[in-house]
Design an enzyme around this catalytic site. Structure first.
Site, PDB file in Angstrom:
ATOM      1  N   HIS A 240       0.931   4.764  -2.023  1.00  0.00           N
ATOM      2  CA  HIS A 240       0.261   5.875  -1.328  1.00  0.00           C
ATOM      3  C   HIS A 240       1.091   6.552  -0.231  1.00  0.00           C
ATOM      4  O   HIS A 240       0.625   7.496   0.382  1.00  0.00           O
ATOM      5  CB  HIS A 240      -1.070   5.372  -0.759  1.00  0.00           C
ATOM      6  CG  HIS A 240      -1.978   4.820  -1.810  1.00  0.00           C
ATOM      7  ND1 HIS A 240      -2.573   5.607  -2.754  1.00  0.00           N
ATOM      8  CD2 HIS A 240      -2.363   3.540  -2.097  1.00  0.00           C
ATOM      9  CE1 HIS A 240      -3.307   4.852  -3.572  1.00  0.00           C
ATOM     10  NE2 HIS A 240      -3.180   3.588  -3.198  1.00  0.00           N
TER      11      HIS A 240
ATOM     12  N   CYS B 210      -7.323  -2.924  -4.299  1.00  0.00           N
ATOM     13  CA  CYS B 210      -5.881  -2.599  -4.289  1.00  0.00           C
ATOM     14  C   CYS B 210      -5.043  -3.870  -4.214  1.00  0.00           C
ATOM     15  O   CYS B 210      -4.071  -4.024  -4.946  1.00  0.00           O
ATOM     16  CB  CYS B 210      -5.539  -1.705  -3.105  1.00  0.00           C
ATOM     17  SG  CYS B 210      -5.991   0.001  -3.368  1.00  0.00           S
TER      18      CYS B 210
ATOM     19  N   CYS C 241       0.877  -1.191   0.000  1.00  0.00           N
ATOM     20  CA  CYS C 241       0.000   0.000   0.000  1.00  0.00           C
ATOM     21  C   CYS C 241       0.910   1.236   0.000  1.00  0.00           C
ATOM     22  O   CYS C 241       0.674   2.218  -0.699  1.00  0.00           O
ATOM     23  CB  CYS C 241      -0.857   0.055   1.263  1.00  0.00           C
ATOM     24  SG  CYS C 241      -1.839  -1.397   1.606  1.00  0.00           S
TER      25      CYS C 241
ATOM     26  N   ARG D 283     -12.465  -1.180  -1.461  1.00  0.00           N
ATOM     27  CA  ARG D 283     -11.276  -0.603  -2.108  1.00  0.00           C
ATOM     28  C   ARG D 283     -10.010  -1.363  -1.728  1.00  0.00           C
ATOM     29  O   ARG D 283      -9.119  -1.558  -2.558  1.00  0.00           O
ATOM     30  CB  ARG D 283     -11.141   0.879  -1.722  1.00  0.00           C
ATOM     31  CG  ARG D 283     -10.137   1.631  -2.556  1.00  0.00           C
ATOM     32  CD  ARG D 283     -10.616   1.824  -3.977  1.00  0.00           C
ATOM     33  NE  ARG D 283      -9.560   2.301  -4.869  1.00  0.00           N
ATOM     34  CZ  ARG D 283      -8.791   1.512  -5.608  1.00  0.00           C
ATOM     35  NH1 ARG D 283      -8.951   0.213  -5.574  1.00  0.00           N
ATOM     36  NH2 ARG D 283      -7.870   2.011  -6.413  1.00  0.00           N
TER      37      ARG D 283
END
Lengths: 285, 104
Positions: free
Chosen positions: A196, A246, A192, A242
């Site tokens: 991000h 991802c 992740c 979500r």
């Protein structure tokens, strides 16, 4: 003397990994915030709640146009109807969420000490249904996303207020979520954080990566992509929908929505946006 | 002279044998597939226990099953081995990432 020094040195070596891997949520939050504010010094802290639109001017203009007639409004209204519709026993969701009208989303998820687990808003919604003799809803989209959207809407303007309980069980959940965020996984070997945390604002194929700071403030969201793949055009989805997307994109097998893995991730992820203003539901591409 | 001819023939025979072995002309059987499938399932299960299963490992096993049902065990074994390697790498990945945190 030399012996003592050797023992002390060995002790320190043993202790170092423990200290460095020990979770310190308050320090993590401080470091997390500093990372983004240093990466984007021109963006005011409060603007990170707008996700990718805080870091990309062109997308922001489109998004602001969308916000004039936001597609999530219909679903907020549906959520309100559902919230107030009595169960078969005559009670409503208000019996479980008496303060929903004043805003409660900012307090989720939380660690339930009695149960020894993290409770998200969507989990609490389904537990409310079951406690009132109703069947649980599916977790990623549909009615649960509408209810969540309504509750999020009522919570607008509140500051994120997730509390990380200091008990060992709670810290284990927090550490699990933190690890999920930073650990690479899947065939593409990406975390992740790779997208991000380390690369927000940069492009991945045709998309611009959003910063993780402020991510959770605007969920659930209406995504154009989800709307296009829905027969009814309902593009609403929960945060854990979500997450699954991802994970799948990096070719890792997604976990089930409301699994311990995703609840742990939500616990860490949402805490990292503590203090920022709730502005859900949102619109995303 | 005779000795040299025999030696040359032996070397050629050896090269031919090695060449045949290298050419994977081995036709896999149901039994080969069963073993490959069991190995793949075990490897994927280990990755799953570590919460690190990859997205496509299960799909690859389904393709392997389809090939086996069609009688193409060579293709089925190849696919099962691919799924097994995914499971093994995923498990290694979970080990590698066990102390993951922010990179400074």
């Amino acid at each position: 003397m030399k012996k003592i020094a050797v023992i002390a040195s060995a002790f320190c070596m043993l202790l170092t990994p423990l200290v460095s891997s020990a979770a310190n949520p308050a320090q993590d939050l401080k470091d997390f915030r500093k990372h983004y504010t240093e990466m984007f010094p021109e963006i005011p802290l409060h603007d990170f709640v707008n996700g990718v639109y805080s870091v990309d001017k062109d997308s922001r203009e489109q998004w602001e146009a969308f916000e004039e007639f936001p597609p999530y409004e219909t679903y907020v209204e549906k959520g309100e109807e559902l919230f107030n519709k009595p169960f078969k026993n005559g009670k409503t969701y208000a019996s479980c969420f008496p303060k929903a009208e004043q805003g409660i989303k900012q307090n989720y998820p939380y660690f339930d000490k009695n149960r020894g687990e993290v409770v998200t808003l969507e989990l609490a919604i389904n537990e409310c249904r079951e406690a009132n003799g109703e069947k649980p809803l599916k977790y990623k989209k549909g009615a649960i996303a509408h209810l969540s959207a309504y509750i999020a809407y009522k919570s607008r303007g509140k500051k994120g207020n997730v509390k990380i309980d200091s008990s060992p069980e709670s810290m284990q959940w927090y550490a699990r979520g933190k690890k999920h965020f930073y650990a690479k996984r899947g065939q593409l070997n990406m975390s992740c954080a790779d997208c991000h945390y380390h690369n927000p604002g940069k492009k991945i194929r045709a998309d611009i990566l959003s910063p993780a700071l402020g991510h959770t403030s605007h969920f659930p969201v209406f995504r154009n992509k989800w709307s296009q793949s829905s027969k009814s055009g309902d593009g609403m989805g929960t945060l854990q929908r979500r997450y699954g997307g991802c994970n799948s994109q990096v070719r890792a097998k997604p976990f089930k929505a409301q699994s311990k893995e995703y609840r742990a991730l939500e616990y860490f992820h949402t805490y990292m946006s503590n203090g920022l203003t709730m502005n859900g539901p949102g619109i995303r591409k | 002279m005779h000795h040299a001819t025999t030696l040359t023939a032996a070397i050629l025979a050896g090269l031919l044998a090695a060449s045949c072995a290298g050419n994977s002309t081995h036709v896999a059987t149901q039994s080969d597939y069963n073993k490959a499938l069991a190995d793949a399932k075990a490897a994927i299960l280990e990755a799953r226990k570590a919460h690190y299963e990859w997205r496509d490992s299960g799909k690859i096993l389904k393709q392997a099953d389809k090939a086996a049902k069609a009688g193409d065990f060579t293709k089925a074994v190849k696919l099962a081995n691919k799924a097994m390697r995914q499971g093994q790498i995923a498990l290694a990945q979970s080990e590698h990432e066990k102390n993951a945190g922010p990179r400074m």
